[in-house]
Design a protein around this motif. Structure first.
Motif, PDB file in Angstrom:
ATOM      1  N   UNK A 236       2.344   1.701  -3.292  1.00  0.00           N
ATOM      2  CA  UNK A 236       1.724   2.016  -4.368  1.00  0.00           C
ATOM      3  C   UNK A 236       0.961   3.531  -4.164  1.00  0.00           C
ATOM      4  N   UNK A 237       0.545   3.802  -2.893  1.00  0.00           N
ATOM      5  CA  UNK A 237       0.404   5.145  -2.747  1.00  0.00           C
ATOM      6  C   UNK A 237       1.522   6.200  -3.157  1.00  0.00           C
ATOM      7  N   UNK A 238       2.710   5.874  -2.644  1.00  0.00           N
ATOM      8  CA  UNK A 238       3.639   6.683  -3.033  1.00  0.00           C
ATOM      9  C   UNK A 238       3.711   6.906  -4.589  1.00  0.00           C
TER      10      UNK A 238
ATOM     11  N   UNK B 258      -4.438   6.108  -0.738  1.00  0.00           N
ATOM     12  CA  UNK B 258      -4.603   5.352  -1.742  1.00  0.00           C
ATOM     13  C   UNK B 258      -6.255   5.789  -2.160  1.00  0.00           C
TER      14      UNK B 258
ATOM     15  N   UNK C 242      -2.664  15.492   0.821  1.00  0.00           N
ATOM     16  CA  UNK C 242      -1.336  15.299  -0.087  1.00  0.00           C
ATOM     17  C   UNK C 242       0.230  14.956   1.035  1.00  0.00           C
TER      18      UNK C 242
ATOM     19  N   UNK D  37       1.014  12.670   3.934  1.00  0.00           N
ATOM     20  CA  UNK D  37       0.810  11.353   4.658  1.00  0.00           C
ATOM     21  C   UNK D  37       1.043  11.772   5.940  1.00  0.00           C
TER      22      UNK D  37
ATOM     23  N   UNK E  79       0.852  -1.036  -0.001  1.00  0.00           N
ATOM     24  CA  UNK E  79       0.030  -0.039  -0.012  1.00  0.00           C
ATOM     25  C   UNK E  79       0.950   1.094   0.112  1.00  0.00           C
ATOM     26  N   UNK E  80       1.879   1.283   0.842  1.00  0.00           N
ATOM     27  CA  UNK E  80       2.715   2.339   0.970  1.00  0.00           C
ATOM     28  C   UNK E  80       3.484   2.609  -0.422  1.00  0.00           C
TER      29      UNK E  80
ATOM     30  N   UNK F 235      -1.498   4.792   4.429  1.00  0.00           N
ATOM     31  CA  UNK F 235      -1.159   4.652   3.132  1.00  0.00           C
ATOM     32  C   UNK F 235      -2.419   4.166   2.300  1.00  0.00           C
TER      33      UNK F 235
ATOM     34  N   UNK G 223       1.454   6.187  -6.979  1.00  0.00           N
ATOM     35  CA  UNK G 223       0.258   7.143  -7.437  1.00  0.00           C
ATOM     36  C   UNK G 223       0.471   8.518  -7.423  1.00  0.00           C
ATOM     37  N   UNK G 224       0.596   8.817  -6.039  1.00  0.00           N
ATOM     38  CA  UNK G 224       0.697  10.150  -5.618  1.00  0.00           C
ATOM     39  C   UNK G 224       1.722  11.114  -6.404  1.00  0.00           C
TER      40      UNK G 224
ATOM     41  N   UNK H  37      -6.392   8.944  -3.878  1.00  0.00           N
ATOM     42  CA  UNK H  37      -5.678   9.342  -5.260  1.00  0.00           C
ATOM     43  C   UNK H  37      -5.652   8.274  -6.107  1.00  0.00           C
TER      44      UNK H  37
END
Lengths: 153, 681
Positions: free
Chosen positions: A34-36, B660, B578, B580, A31-32, B656, A38-39, B663
């Motif tokens: 992925x989030x990174x 998600x 934006x 986290x 998740x970490x 996280x 995508x963002x 975003x």
């Protein structure tokens, strides 16, 4: 071509998650990551467009302050600075918005499958179809360009 | 023929149309989600129309034109900021906010930080900003009604308040969406169509701008005897009349007048002499005054000198028979004239009325309170140079407008009505286009007003230029019809913004306070009931508040709402979406500090304006108080970051995942709606 309608995609691509089948397998580290991923791309785009906007909107007062003669140049009956701020600024902002939306949608399309984002091979569409409830392994399929292929089917 | 009833017909038409559309749309409102977010089924075009309709308030419809007329170029920042604020909303907030699947900002606050307490804080701010923003709408309604019909201030408020409260209570968000979308197009027509007629008759936008620049030192002239109603001290600072320093101005008070104060228009710098005794002299009797206007610039032998010791004491009461000549005078320091660019600096007296009064200005002079052409046409004029730091003022204003737009809760709630993040972005862009189309017209009204109806300067009523300008037409009937169209547009503006605010406040009450805090297990039916009760309650509260703010400036009150939103919600949404690392403590403390400090600064600034406070404040501090965004926004963001770093252990464990949800594209499957669709009946 054989008819292999991927129901999820066809019904409503906006509401129905097409690639969520294996989300449960993702660890929080995934998740970490992925989030990174995508963002990062989206924020770089937003910041780029915002930078242009800020330079322009904050530049106008500086321009007026340091180059008042040029700002007062008559153009079509307006002064240059009046024409820019009172008329041309609106379409300019809309152009920036249009550019942002085009790019942002492109990024979303490229990021719509978590596997591509994490750099893992996309799944076999046949496998996905039945794999909604039980999911042995997401990595079995090896065909490239899973998203595009499903779109065509 | 007396055709002054025509505007009333148009106003009634728009009210009837509003009610009718509201009722028709209500039939389609079935579920709880219809009520709160219009069932998320609103198409991009309709949603954008509705957002634009909701956004274009009294301040936009009347205030910007008036402000541009009063202050010139600097006021262009208002339409620019109001419209392009949506670019920021689009770049950073619209998509993620919709994706997060929350109904309201309090939902976001709680969902993002797992903190029910934060929901309560956020709800308070929604209600707070909402009430602040309803006051100018109510005032606009009251003022317009009394301007076109001469009715009492409270009637417009009661009419608008009752109609909208009824509509909102009946139809909720879905009903109001259709109404607001209709009102956007009504407003666009009302701001543009009369202008085309006026420009055909009197010349276009750029022609008028060119005329204005032709003679930089000139000021709009008094060409015929002009009788105007002036405001009293309760409307301060709008009771001030700063006379022209170009020539004498002759003024009479047919019903007498009480003057609170006379002082130099130009604020004397330290060491400069006070106003000379002969700056105001008694001049002739009524009837003899206007036959032959005095040649400009010539000094007249005063018949009576008033005051002594170098200070003019304008008589506290001017009797009906008194006619006064107001003379410009050179600014001196210890008796020596002061020069700038080898020209002696001149100024003229400024008087402040104690009570509302009628006054007649004789032809031949220049209108009081009007800036000269050079000041008006060029940047850094009377608006931003007010306290001597024009560049700072301009930047702070830009930040307030852009960030404030991106943080207005009643606008943000509309983005939840999009089906997904992508359409939320498309909506934001379409809103920008629609707003741009509207706002490009507002400066034209101000520009034409300066040329055609400069008398509005004298008694500080430039805010009504949109209503009054059409009446200058030779054809009185056409003039009244066009004025009726703009009056109806103005009414559409109050009604749509007020209804949006009412929806967002009632929604916060029913959804966040009743449904989440008071009775978490409430059925959709009882939530609907709570929504309706809340709508009626807030409608009544808004009407009462509206009655209380008669003497406050519309733009000023809108400025409050923007400055608070810019330093509270905007940082919360921007950083919350934006970064986290933001913890609930960081977010809450930053938001509260930013919003509260900005509010305090603005209120103090207003009290100084109204002379309720008489502190000596340095001009730079004064500028920063009046326009707090330049420090308020960074302050809020800075506190958010620092406090979050200090409270790192309180980060939500699944941050996280939340990122998600904000975003990741919908297809990835992380989005989820906060409230399931449940039928209400």
């Amino acid at each position: 071509m054989a008819k292999l309608p991927d129901k999820l995609v066809e019904e409503s691509p906006q509401f129905m998650p097409k690639n969520s089948s294996h989300l449960s397998q993702l660890s929080s580290a995934d998740h970490e990551r992925l989030a990174h991923a995508v963002m990062r791309r989206q924020s770089l785009l937003s910041l780029r467009v915002a930078a242009v906007f800020i330079v322009v909107i904050f530049g106008v007062p500086l321009f007026n302050h340091f180059l008042p003669e040029i700002a007062a140049t008559p153009i079509l009956g307006f002064t240059a600075t009046w024409l820019f701020l009172g008329v041309l600024f609106f379409p300019l902002a809309c152009l920036l918005a249009a550019y942002f939306i085009r790019e942002s949608n492109r990024i979303e399309e490229e990021c719509s499958d978590w596997r591509t984002v994490l750099g893992e091979p996309p799944p076999n569409p046949l496998l996905r179809k039945e794999g909604e409830s039980h999911t042995p392994s997401p990595y079995e399929g090896e065909g490239r360009g899973g998203v595009d292929e499903r779109g065509k089917l | 023929m007396n055709s002054s009833y025509i505007p009333l017909i148009f106003v009634i038409l728009i009210i009837v149309a509003t009610v009718w559309i509201g009722i028709a749309a209500t039939r389609a409102s079935q579920t709880a989600s219809d009520f709160f977010v219009a069932g998320r089924s609103v198409g991009v075009f309709w949603n954008a129309s509705a957002i634009s309709g909701e956004y274009l308030s009294a301040a936009s419809f009347m205030g910007i034109a008036g402000m541009l007329m009063r202050t010139g170029y600097d006021a262009l920042w208002y339409p620019v900021g109001y419209a392009t604020g949506y670019l920021f909303l689009l770049l950073f907030i619209a998509g993620p906010l919709r994706r997060f699947g929350a109904y309201t900002i309090p939902d976001f606050a709680e969902g993002r930080f797992d903190s029910p307490l934060f929901r309560k804080i956020a709800v308070t701010f929604v209600l707070f900003i909402g009430l602040f923003y309803t006051m100018p709408q109510m005032k606009g309604a009251g003022v317009t009604m009394s301007a076109i019909m001469g009715w009492h201030y409270s009637i417009g408020i009661l009419v608008v308040g009752a109609v909208i409260t009824f509509n909102v209570a009946l139809g909720g968000m879905k009903g109001i969406t259709v109404v607001q979308a209709f009102q956007y197009w009504a407003k666009l027509f009302a701001i543009s169509a009369p202008l085309f007629v006026l420009m055909t008759v009197y010349g276009g936008y750029s022609t008028k701008l060119m005329e204005n620049r032709a003679n930089p030192a000139d000021v709009p002239r008094i060409t015929k005897e002009t009788t105007l109603n002036f405001k009293g001290a309760k409307d301060a600072p709008a009771n001030a009349v700063a006379f022209s320093s170009l020539s004498d101005t002759l003024i009479t008070f047919p019903d007498g007048a009480t003057i609170a104060k006379a002082s130099p228009s130009r604020k004397p710098l330290p060491g400069e002499d006070k106003m000379p005794a002969d700056a105001v002299t008694k001049w002739g009797e009524i009837g003899t005054v206007f036959d032959s206007p005095l040649p400009r610039g010539k000094a007249h032998a005063p018949e009576t000198r008033m005051g002594n010791l170098g200070v003019v004491t304008f008589p506290a009461t001017a009797k009906p028979s008194d006619a006064w000549a107001i003379h410009p005078f050179g600014v001196t320091k210890a008796g020596m004239p002061i020069f700038k660019d080898s020209k002696a600096i001149k100024t003229a007296p400024k008087i402040e009325f104690e009570t509302a009064a009628k006054a007649t200005l004789a032809p031949g002079g220049y209108f009081p309170n009007a800036p000269n052409n050079k000041t008006w046409s060029n940047p850094f004029g009377t608006l931003t140079s007010k306290h001597g730091y024009p560049l700072l003022y301009t930047y702070s204003l830009i930040i307030a407008l852009v960030c404030g737009t991106a943080g207005l809760p009643h606008i943000l709630v509309r983005f939840y009505t999009n089906p997904d993040g992508r359409s939320a972005k498309r909506t934001a862009m379409l809103v920008m286009i629609m707003l741009g189309c509207f706002y490009v017209f507002t400066p034209m009204w101000g520009t034409l007003g300066r040329s055609l109806l400069p008398e509005l300067y004298a008694n500080n009523t430039t805010d009504s230029v949109v209503i009054k300008l059409p009446t200058v037409l030779e054809n009185k009937l056409l003039g009244q019809i066009l004025s009726g169209i703009t009056s109806a547009g103005a009414f559409a503006a109050f009604m749509s913004t007020f209804s949006g605010l009412l929806v967002s406040m009632s929604g916060a009450m029913a959804h966040d306070i009743y449904g989440k805090i008071l009775r978490p297990n409430a059925s959709p039916e009882s939530r609907l009931k709570a929504f309706k009760f809340a709508a009626v309650g807030f409608g009544a509260a808004a009407m009462v508040l509206g009655l209380l703010v008669e003497s406050f400036d519309i733009n000023m009150m809108v400025g409050w709402a923007f400055a608070i939103a810019a330093a509270s919600y905007f940082p919360l949404l921007l950083i919350g979406s934006w970064w986290r690392g933001l913890t609930k403590y960081g977010a809450a403390i930053g938001m509260l500090t930013g919003g509260t400090c900005s509010l305090v600064a603005i209120v103090l600034s207003m009290l100084l304006d109204k002379k309720i406070l008489t502190w000596e404040v340095s001009p730079i501090v004064r500028t920063l108080m009046e326009q707090p965004a330049i420090w308020g926004v960074p302050l809020a963001i800075g506190i958010m970051i620092i406090v979050s770093k200090l409270t790192k252990p309180h980060l939500p464990p699944d941050v996280a995942m939340k990122m998600l949800r904000l975003h990741a594209p919908e297809e990835m499957g992380f989005s989820k709606d906060y409230i399931e669709e449940k039928p209400a009946h």
